[in-house]
Design a protein around this motif. Structure first.
Motif, PDB file in Angstrom:
ATOM      1  N   LEU A 104      45.809  25.898 -72.826  1.00 38.54           N
ATOM      2  CA  LEU A 104      46.787  25.521 -73.957  1.00 38.54           C
ATOM      3  C   LEU A 104      45.839  24.799 -74.938  1.00 38.54           C
ATOM      4  O   LEU A 104      44.954  24.087 -74.844  1.00 38.54           O
ATOM      5  N   LYS A 105      46.455  25.066 -76.122  1.00 37.02           N
ATOM      6  CA  LYS A 105      45.676  24.620 -77.240  1.00 37.02           C
ATOM      7  C   LYS A 105      45.969  23.145 -77.363  1.00 37.02           C
ATOM      8  O   LYS A 105      45.002  22.230 -77.878  1.00 37.02           O
ATOM      9  N   SER A 106      47.150  22.717 -77.165  1.00 41.14           N
ATOM     10  CA  SER A 106      47.528  21.253 -77.280  1.00 41.14           C
ATOM     11  C   SER A 106      48.340  20.838 -76.160  1.00 41.14           C
ATOM     12  O   SER A 106      48.816  21.579 -75.200  1.00 41.14           O
ATOM     13  N   ARG A 107      48.137  19.776 -75.791  1.00 41.00           N
ATOM     14  CA  ARG A 107      49.015  19.102 -74.581  1.00 41.00           C
ATOM     15  C   ARG A 107      50.464  18.695 -74.897  1.00 41.00           C
ATOM     16  O   ARG A 107      50.875  18.264 -75.636  1.00 41.00           O
ATOM     17  N   PRO A 108      51.289  19.805 -74.105  1.00 38.95           N
ATOM     18  CA  PRO A 108      52.734  19.809 -74.321  1.00 38.95           C
ATOM     19  C   PRO A 108      53.397  18.234 -74.100  1.00 38.95           C
ATOM     20  O   PRO A 108      52.911  17.537 -73.349  1.00 38.95           O
ATOM     21  N   GLN A 109      54.100  17.615 -75.264  1.00 40.13           N
ATOM     22  CA  GLN A 109      54.984  16.499 -75.064  1.00 40.13           C
ATOM     23  C   GLN A 109      56.171  16.542 -74.437  1.00 40.13           C
ATOM     24  O   GLN A 109      56.928  15.692 -74.046  1.00 40.13           O
ATOM     25  N   LYS A 110      56.782  17.625 -74.917  1.00 38.42           N
ATOM     26  CA  LYS A 110      58.165  18.226 -74.585  1.00 38.42           C
ATOM     27  C   LYS A 110      58.260  19.667 -74.137  1.00 38.42           C
ATOM     28  O   LYS A 110      57.616  20.416 -75.050  1.00 38.42           O
ATOM     29  N   VAL A 111      58.637  19.978 -72.828  1.00 36.02           N
ATOM     30  CA  VAL A 111      58.572  21.312 -72.187  1.00 36.02           C
ATOM     31  C   VAL A 111      60.248  21.896 -72.218  1.00 36.02           C
ATOM     32  O   VAL A 111      60.996  20.917 -71.683  1.00 36.02           O
ATOM     33  N   GLY A 112      60.291  23.178 -72.907  1.00 43.73           N
ATOM     34  CA  GLY A 112      61.719  23.709 -72.794  1.00 43.73           C
ATOM     35  C   GLY A 112      61.528  24.726 -71.642  1.00 43.73           C
ATOM     36  O   GLY A 112      60.312  25.417 -71.287  1.00 43.73           O
ATOM     37  N   VAL A 113      62.782  24.793 -70.711  1.00 45.09           N
ATOM     38  CA  VAL A 113      62.782  25.629 -69.747  1.00 45.09           C
ATOM     39  C   VAL A 113      63.880  26.577 -69.934  1.00 45.09           C
ATOM     40  O   VAL A 113      65.056  26.255 -70.231  1.00 45.09           O
ATOM     41  N   PHE A 114      63.635  27.925 -70.059  1.00 39.52           N
ATOM     42  CA  PHE A 114      64.764  29.011 -70.315  1.00 39.52           C
ATOM     43  C   PHE A 114      64.892  29.911 -69.079  1.00 39.52           C
ATOM     44  O   PHE A 114      63.829  30.456 -68.612  1.00 39.52           O
ATOM     45  N   VAL A 115      65.941  30.364 -68.836  1.00 41.28           N
ATOM     46  CA  VAL A 115      66.414  31.080 -67.640  1.00 41.28           C
ATOM     47  C   VAL A 115      67.151  32.142 -67.970  1.00 41.28           C
ATOM     48  O   VAL A 115      68.291  31.871 -68.647  1.00 41.28           O
ATOM     49  N   ASP A 116      66.737  33.562 -67.840  1.00 36.73           N
ATOM     50  CA  ASP A 116      67.888  34.630 -68.188  1.00 36.73           C
ATOM     51  C   ASP A 116      68.129  35.325 -66.918  1.00 36.73           C
ATOM     52  O   ASP A 116      67.053  35.912 -66.078  1.00 36.73           O
ATOM     53  N   TYR A 117      69.250  35.295 -66.020  1.00 32.95           N
ATOM     54  CA  TYR A 117      69.292  35.515 -64.633  1.00 32.95           C
ATOM     55  C   TYR A 117      69.255  36.759 -64.440  1.00 32.95           C
ATOM     56  O   TYR A 117      68.656  37.227 -63.448  1.00 32.95           O
ATOM     57  N   GLU A 118      70.174  37.700 -65.209  1.00 33.48           N
ATOM     58  CA  GLU A 118      70.531  39.064 -65.278  1.00 33.48           C
ATOM     59  C   GLU A 118      68.766  39.650 -65.289  1.00 33.48           C
ATOM     60  O   GLU A 118      68.472  40.724 -64.790  1.00 33.48           O
ATOM     61  N   GLU A 119      68.128  39.280 -66.406  1.00 34.75           N
ATOM     62  CA  GLU A 119      66.813  39.691 -66.761  1.00 34.75           C
ATOM     63  C   GLU A 119      65.704  39.356 -65.560  1.00 34.75           C
ATOM     64  O   GLU A 119      64.568  39.765 -65.844  1.00 34.75           O
ATOM     65  N   GLY A 120      66.071  38.201 -64.883  1.00 34.28           N
ATOM     66  CA  GLY A 120      64.829  37.914 -64.050  1.00 34.28           C
ATOM     67  C   GLY A 120      63.734  37.198 -64.829  1.00 34.28           C
ATOM     68  O   GLY A 120      62.587  37.680 -64.101  1.00 34.28           O
ATOM     69  N   LEU A 121      64.065  36.417 -65.782  1.00 28.88           N
ATOM     70  CA  LEU A 121      63.306  35.844 -66.513  1.00 28.88           C
ATOM     71  C   LEU A 121      62.989  34.142 -66.555  1.00 28.88           C
ATOM     72  O   LEU A 121      64.234  33.573 -66.577  1.00 28.88           O
ATOM     73  N   VAL A 122      62.086  33.466 -66.353  1.00 33.13           N
ATOM     74  CA  VAL A 122      62.015  32.038 -66.428  1.00 33.13           C
ATOM     75  C   VAL A 122      60.845  31.893 -67.459  1.00 33.13           C
ATOM     76  O   VAL A 122      59.736  32.159 -67.108  1.00 33.13           O
ATOM     77  N   SER A 123      61.090  31.255 -68.565  1.00 29.31           N
ATOM     78  CA  SER A 123      60.000  30.906 -69.438  1.00 29.31           C
ATOM     79  C   SER A 123      59.949  29.453 -69.868  1.00 29.31           C
ATOM     80  O   SER A 123      60.940  28.619 -69.819  1.00 29.31           O
ATOM     81  N   PHE A 124      58.612  29.094 -70.057  1.00 31.71           N
ATOM     82  CA  PHE A 124      58.367  27.710 -70.396  1.00 31.71           C
ATOM     83  C   PHE A 124      57.599  27.527 -71.895  1.00 31.71           C
ATOM     84  O   PHE A 124      56.895  28.204 -72.162  1.00 31.71           O
ATOM     85  N   TYR A 125      58.203  26.655 -72.585  1.00 33.49           N
ATOM     86  CA  TYR A 125      57.885  26.544 -74.061  1.00 33.49           C
ATOM     87  C   TYR A 125      57.143  25.159 -74.178  1.00 33.49           C
ATOM     88  O   TYR A 125      57.765  24.258 -73.903  1.00 33.49           O
ATOM     89  N   ASP A 126      56.314  24.996 -75.049  1.00 31.46           N
ATOM     90  CA  ASP A 126      55.984  23.677 -75.781  1.00 31.46           C
ATOM     91  C   ASP A 126      56.668  23.608 -76.889  1.00 31.46           C
ATOM     92  O   ASP A 126      56.602  24.318 -77.957  1.00 31.46           O
ATOM     93  N   VAL A 127      57.785  22.591 -76.874  1.00 27.78           N
ATOM     94  CA  VAL A 127      58.971  22.636 -78.047  1.00 27.78           C
ATOM     95  C   VAL A 127      58.219  22.146 -79.385  1.00 27.78           C
ATOM     96  O   VAL A 127      58.432  22.593 -80.311  1.00 27.78           O
ATOM     97  N   ASP A 128      57.314  21.232 -79.179  1.00 27.11           N
ATOM     98  CA  ASP A 128      56.757  20.363 -80.652  1.00 27.11           C
ATOM     99  C   ASP A 128      56.186  21.512 -81.468  1.00 27.11           C
ATOM    100  O   ASP A 128      56.118  21.545 -82.570  1.00 27.11           O
ATOM    101  N   VAL A 129      55.074  22.475 -80.857  1.00 27.78           N
ATOM    102  CA  VAL A 129      54.523  23.471 -81.696  1.00 27.78           C
ATOM    103  C   VAL A 129      55.020  24.827 -81.502  1.00 27.78           C
ATOM    104  O   VAL A 129      54.621  25.833 -82.003  1.00 27.78           O
ATOM    105  N   ALA A 130      56.154  24.890 -80.723  1.00 22.07           N
ATOM    106  CA  ALA A 130      56.954  26.328 -80.749  1.00 22.07           C
ATOM    107  C   ALA A 130      56.026  27.290 -80.172  1.00 22.07           C
ATOM    108  O   ALA A 130      55.833  28.348 -80.785  1.00 22.07           O
TER     109      ALA A 130
END
Length: 557
Positions: A478-504
């Motif tokens: 990672l280019k930067s150290r995340p300070q806030k992590v976003g967690v997104f789940v799409d049940y039907e799609e079978g997707l779990v994604s993690f985001y660095d919120v501050d740098v999008a």
């Protein structure tokens, strides 16, 4: 019943007991005539010898002999009647295959117009006349012609089926009601017939309602396909806008992106076609059932209706379409494609990630921590939004939900369909684990998180080592150290994604997951690491980015 009984004959030729033309007529001392067998059966069943007509009593049973003169008159009457019936039958229509024939006709069987439920006989026009003109026969119940009238007789007692046993839900005769079913509840066939017809009208209305709901579901699915197509078009347009400005080296990525989107749209259309086909099939079956119910509901045949009612009462097996929908997800398609390009695309990637994060933030839910699942060394805030590690192990009930051996806690909220998103502050921490887990994960003893065991998580170790607990495991750079992590789940799609919120920025995505049970948010602040990791994990309210509004596919979830 003989052929002669069908004519407009005078009453003197009819036995008052069987209401048919005399057979072996005999005369009582009081001067009344009866069939020899009829009067004998009558007197055999009674203690006194009374005339059935005038009720005159005889001290001794009369010796009944055939009245020869009257017998000859009856015989001549029969011959004339048969001749007339034969002549009349030539003018009527012979029964065709599938039509009910007259039971009285000799030779060519004519088409029956009515069936008598008392005589258990079907009659053509000629042979039906006595039932329309004679006072004794007018009381008989006539229905549209039906086959197998013998089925209307009780097989055990050889009596007409006249009652309906509500206890056993079957048709019975009078003897059944006082013998085999004497403690049961009975009603006349007609009463039960009317009740069943009322039920069938209700069933017909319910089936019609089911058909209407399925028609509305078809429209809903078609509308979803239209929305999906629009979303696909927007996604393709975005991809074209991004990739057409790039050099020849990225053209392959553009083609792969479009192909993926089109394949997903094709899959969506195929799924919709399958749903529509299944719904139309159910409508066809329901229409067929409605037709059968309607046809049976107009029947005047009590026994036929009651015998066929059970098979039509229950609705045909159908699927519950309430939660069925066509909701394809295109979130992250372009993002994940562009993420594989070279470092030179970083500026464009930044814009795409901002749009992507804004999309998934639309599915934000208010997550709170569940104290019943928390490890005894964890300290939860009163509002259920913060958790950190404590050195003292609290004395808490060892319930089934609680974790022992792994210092973690679950969120109270669960997901079994659709999408959700939440954000967690990880500022000033050197260790943590975040993600979602299935409801049935092992909660006692040592736990090694993995996707095979129902964990879709990433963790931080040693302050800068980020690793998704995937198979195979990979180390993230990672280019930067995340300070806030976003967690997104799409049940039907079978997707779990993690985001660095501050740098999008996208941190990592689990794709192609197969979810079969409830998913819960998962939090582990890990131990204090000598005081370096004492900061809590904090569930934060989601603040939508202030970037330009981005059109997105509107989901029912």
């Amino acid at each position: 019943m003989s052929a002669a009984s069908c004519l407009l004959s005078e009453d003197p030729f009819l036995c008052s007991i069987c209401l048919d033309v005399f057979t072996d007529p005999v005369t009582t001392p009081c001067g009344h005539n009866f069939c020899k067998n009829c009067i004998n059966v009558h007197w055999n069943s009674n203690d006194q010898y009374l005339c059935p007509l005038c009720k005159e009593m005889f001290n001794t049973r009369p010796d009944m002999r055939v009245n020869t003169l009257f017998s000859e008159m009856v015989s001549q009457f029969r011959q004339e009647a048969q001749q007339k019936a034969s002549s009349s039958s030539l003018e009527q229509q012979a029964a065709k295959p599938g039509e009910v024939p007259c039971d009285v006709c000799t030779g060519t069987k004519l088409k029956a117009l009515k069936s008598c439920l008392v005589c258990l006989t079907s009659y053509c026009e000629t042979h039906l006349e006595p039932h329309l003109t004679m006072s004794g026969l007018k009381r008989h119940q006539l229905i549209d012609p039906v086959d197998n009238l013998e089925d209307r007789m009780c097989m055990k007692h050889d009596k007409p089926l006249e009652l309906f046993c509500k206890t056993d839900q079957t048709c019975v005769c009078m003897l059944c009601s006082v013998l085999d079913h004497k403690t049961h509840e009975f009603v006349p066939l007609k009463e039960e017939y009317e009740g069943k017809k009322a039920e069938m009208r209700k069933t017909e209305a319910e089936i019609q309602e089911m058909i209407q709901k399925r028609r509305l579901k078809i429209e809903e699915i078609k509308h979803s396909v239209d929305l999906s197509e629009e979303a696909a078009d927007r996604e393709k347009a975005e991809g074209v806008q991004v990739f057409t400005a790039l050099k020849e080296s990225v053209e392959r990525s553009l083609n792969e992106l479009i192909e993926t989107i089109e394949e997903k749209q094709t899959t969506t259309e195929k799924q919709a076609e399958d749903f529509i086909k299944a719904l139309e099939q159910e409508i066809s079956e329901l229409k067929k059932r409605r037709s059968e119910v309607e046809k049976l509901s107009h029947s005047e045949d009590h026994l036929h209706l009651l015998q066929n009612f059970p098979s039509l009462r229950a609705a045909p097996p159908t699927k519950d379409w309430t939660e069925v929908s066509v909701c394809p997800s295109y979130e992250g398609t372009v993002v994940r494609a562009v993420a594989q390009l070279e470092e030179t695309l970083s500026k464009q990637m930044k814009k795409l990630f901002e749009a992507e994060l804004k999309r998934v933030q639309q599915y934000a839910v208010d997550v709170t921590l569940d104290p019943d699942t928390a490890h005894p060394k964890l300290i939860l805030s009163d509002d259920g939004k913060q958790v950190n590690y404590g050195d003292v192990k609290k004395n808490l009930p060892d319930n089934l939900e609680r974790f022992y051996g792994c210092c973690c806690v679950l969120g109270k909220q669960s997901l079994s369909s659709g999408r959700f998103y939440f954000e967690v502050q990880v500022k000033e921490k050197t260790k943590w684990t975040l993600g979602v887990v299935k409801e049935s994960i092992h909660r006692k003893g040592k736990i090694t998180p993995s996707t095979q065991d129902g964990f879709w998580t990433i963790w931080l170790r040693n302050g800068n080592e980020y690793e998704p607990l995937d198979d195979p495991s990979v180390r993230l750079s990672l280019k930067s150290r995340p300070q806030k992590v976003g967690v997104f789940v799409d049940y039907e799609e079978g997707l779990v994604s993690f985001y660095d919120v501050d740098v999008a920025a996208l941190i990592y995505s689990f794709t192609g997951c197969s979810f079969t049970e409830k998913l819960y948010p998962y939090f582990s602040p890990c131990n204090n690491d000598g005081g370096k990791n004492s900061a809590p994990l904090i569930i934060c309210p989601v603040n939508l980015m202030n970037s330009q509004q981005f059109l997105f596919y509107e989901s029912k979830y």
